[in-house]
Design an enzyme around this catalytic site. Structure first.
Site, PDB file in Angstrom:
ATOM      1  N   ALA A  49       4.104   7.487  -8.770  1.00 59.25           N
ATOM      2  CA  ALA A  49       3.477   7.844  -7.495  1.00 59.25           C
ATOM      3  C   ALA A  49       4.562   8.007  -6.440  1.00 59.25           C
ATOM      4  CB  ALA A  49       2.482   6.775  -7.062  1.00 59.25           C
TER       5      ALA A  49
ATOM      6  N   GLY B 113       0.660   1.042  -5.151  1.00 56.83           N
ATOM      7  CA  GLY B 113      -0.446   0.216  -4.683  1.00 56.83           C
ATOM      8  C   GLY B 113      -1.666   1.051  -4.359  1.00 56.83           C
TER       9      GLY B 113
ATOM     10  N   ASN C 166      17.027   5.615 -11.947  1.00 55.99           N
ATOM     11  CA  ASN C 166      16.976   5.294 -10.520  1.00 55.99           C
ATOM     12  C   ASN C 166      18.364   5.275  -9.897  1.00 55.99           C
ATOM     13  OD1 ASN C 166      14.265   4.172  -9.067  1.00 55.99           O
ATOM     14  ND2 ASN C 166      14.079   4.086 -11.280  1.00 55.99           N
TER      15      ASN C 166
ATOM     16  N   ASN D 184      14.989   2.301 -15.500  1.00 58.12           N
ATOM     17  CA  ASN D 184      15.263   2.309 -14.063  1.00 58.12           C
ATOM     18  C   ASN D 184      16.754   2.161 -13.772  1.00 58.12           C
ATOM     19  OD1 ASN D 184      12.586   2.594 -13.094  1.00 58.12           O
ATOM     20  ND2 ASN D 184      12.187   0.450 -13.537  1.00 58.12           N
TER      21      ASN D 184
ATOM     22  N   LYS E  33      11.971  -1.062 -19.744  1.00 56.21           N
ATOM     23  CA  LYS E  33      11.732  -0.280 -18.536  1.00 56.21           C
ATOM     24  C   LYS E  33      12.860  -0.464 -17.530  1.00 56.21           C
ATOM     25  CE  LYS E  33       8.635   0.937 -14.811  1.00 56.21           C
ATOM     26  NZ  LYS E  33       7.498   0.582 -13.952  1.00 56.21           N
TER      27      LYS E  33
ATOM     28  N   ASN F 119       9.221  -3.180 -10.590  1.00 58.04           N
ATOM     29  CA  ASN F 119      10.391  -2.761 -11.362  1.00 58.04           C
ATOM     30  C   ASN F 119      11.432  -3.874 -11.385  1.00 58.04           C
ATOM     31  OD1 ASN F 119       9.428  -0.173 -11.917  1.00 58.04           O
ATOM     32  ND2 ASN F 119      10.343   0.706 -10.078  1.00 58.04           N
TER      33      ASN F 119
ATOM     34  N   SER G 268      12.042   6.225  -7.455  1.00 55.23           N
ATOM     35  CA  SER G 268      11.703   5.434  -6.262  1.00 55.23           C
ATOM     36  C   SER G 268      12.928   4.971  -5.491  1.00 55.23           C
ATOM     37  CB  SER G 268      10.857   4.224  -6.668  1.00 55.23           C
ATOM     38  OG  SER G 268      11.561   3.404  -7.583  1.00 55.23           O
TER      39      SER G 268
ATOM     40  N   ALA H 256       0.837  -1.209   0.000  1.00 53.48           N
ATOM     41  CA  ALA H 256       0.000   0.000   0.000  1.00 53.48           C
ATOM     42  C   ALA H 256       0.863   1.247   0.000  1.00 53.48           C
ATOM     43  CB  ALA H 256      -0.931  -0.007   1.216  1.00 53.48           C
ATOM     44  N   GLY H 257       1.913   1.220  -0.821  1.00 50.01           N
ATOM     45  CA  GLY H 257       2.719   2.416  -1.024  1.00 50.01           C
ATOM     46  C   GLY H 257       2.091   3.302  -2.075  1.00 50.01           C
TER      47      GLY H 257
END
Length: 314
Positions: A132, A12, A198, A194, A190, A106, A262, A8-9
């Site tokens: 997000a 999510g 990232n 990243n 992708k 990811n 992230s 639930a980050g």
């Protein structure tokens, strides 16, 4: 459709809000107890492109799963990569013979973990370009546009039928999903994004726009992409390096230039472990396996792990 979202980050929460608003039976499972308690009490608050939204969505921790908990039709995975095995072990009670799992994490290699808990034919692999940020327990920032691309890990008409149903549910919720015939290419594409944005933004402690303004950005991107392409070729993935570079370069010009990826959020902001082993580290490991030199990905993996130790992640 009965949907359970693991994690639930930011991501999510984004998917949970969109799916719940469309009337789907959605439940969140999260391992961060403060987050679970906050959402139980207050729901999820989201800054959606500057607009404040609120949504109450049921949430529990893995330890709170009841003995008679109903099995999910679809599980969408949004944990961190290094948390995947532990989370699946904790929720295996809700994984039935007819439960499908959609992995949108990811990086690469998650299917090997998924196959320990889910029949191969029930695994859906995919990527999402939605973004997000989790600002605090129960509070997320959602911005920009995105999409979802997915495919069955194992071919089969019955399984593809369910996957196409999932595509419809996600698209109906405004998540812009589509079925792919070559999702592994997209996963590599992708992962290359990243593996540049990232890792580099985390090492340099900068946002995407700041990275793009450096003189070294072009060389760094092209060298890292070349390593992804060389390893991908050993697995039948013919990565278009020029297209991938242009795709990543556009992030320096778009509406996410002030975004901190992230991995930066995990390590620099929240002092948490990163997913480097599933991104640059995966290319380094595969390179060793195939005899392909990967000096940039190997060095970036080592530097991120060194930084984790210096910061003393928990």
């Amino acid at each position: 459709m009965k949907i359970t979202i693991l994690g639930a980050g930011g991501m999510g929460s984004r998917f949970a809000i969109k799916l719940h608003k469309k009337g789907n039976d959605v439940k969140l499972i999260d391992g961060w107890q403060i987050n679970v308690d906050t959402i139980k009490k207050n729901g999820i608050f989201a800054n959606f492109n500057g607009e404040e939204l609120f949504e109450y969505i049921p949430i529990i921790s893995p330890e709170e799963i009841e003995k008679d908990e109903q099995q999910a039709d679809l599980i969408i995975v949004f944990t961190k990569s290094y948390q995947l095995r532990e989370m699946l072990q904790g929720v295996k009670q809700i994984i039935g013979p007819n439960t499908y799992v959609l992995c949108l994490l990811n990086g690469m290699g998650h299917e090997e973990v998924l196959k320990e808990f889910v029949p191969k034919q029930n695994i859906l692999l995919g990527i999402t370009m939605w973004t997000a940020i989790m600002e605090a327990p129960g509070r997320v920032k959602l911005f920009g546009t995105g999409d979802v691309e997915m495919q069955n890990l194992e071919p089969g008409s019955d399984h593809k039928k369910f996957a196409e149903e999932v595509v419809g549910v996600l698209s109906d919720a405004g998540l812009n999903a589509r079925y792919s015939e070559n999702v592994k290419y997209s996963i590599y594409r992708k992962a290359a994004l990243n593996g540049t944005l990232n890792s580099l933004c985390t090492i340099l402690e900068c946002n995407i726009g700041q990275l793009g303004k450096t003189k070294e950005a072009e060389t760094l991107l092209k060298e890292i992409i070349a390593e992804f392409a060389a390893v991908g070729a050993k697995e039948g993935i013919n990565l278009d390096q020029e297209e991938v570079y242009e795709h990543i370069y556009q992030t320096f010009l778009g509406d996410i230039t002030e975004h901190y990826p992230s991995m930066y959020q995990d390590l620099i902001k929240n002092h948490r472990p990163t997913e480097i082993d599933f991104i640059n580290g995966a290319i380094s490991s595969k390179g060793t396996k195939y005899g392909v030199p990967t000096p940039y990905c190997t060095l970036l993996t080592q530097l991120i792990h060194a930084k984790e130790q210096i910061i003393n992640v928990s």
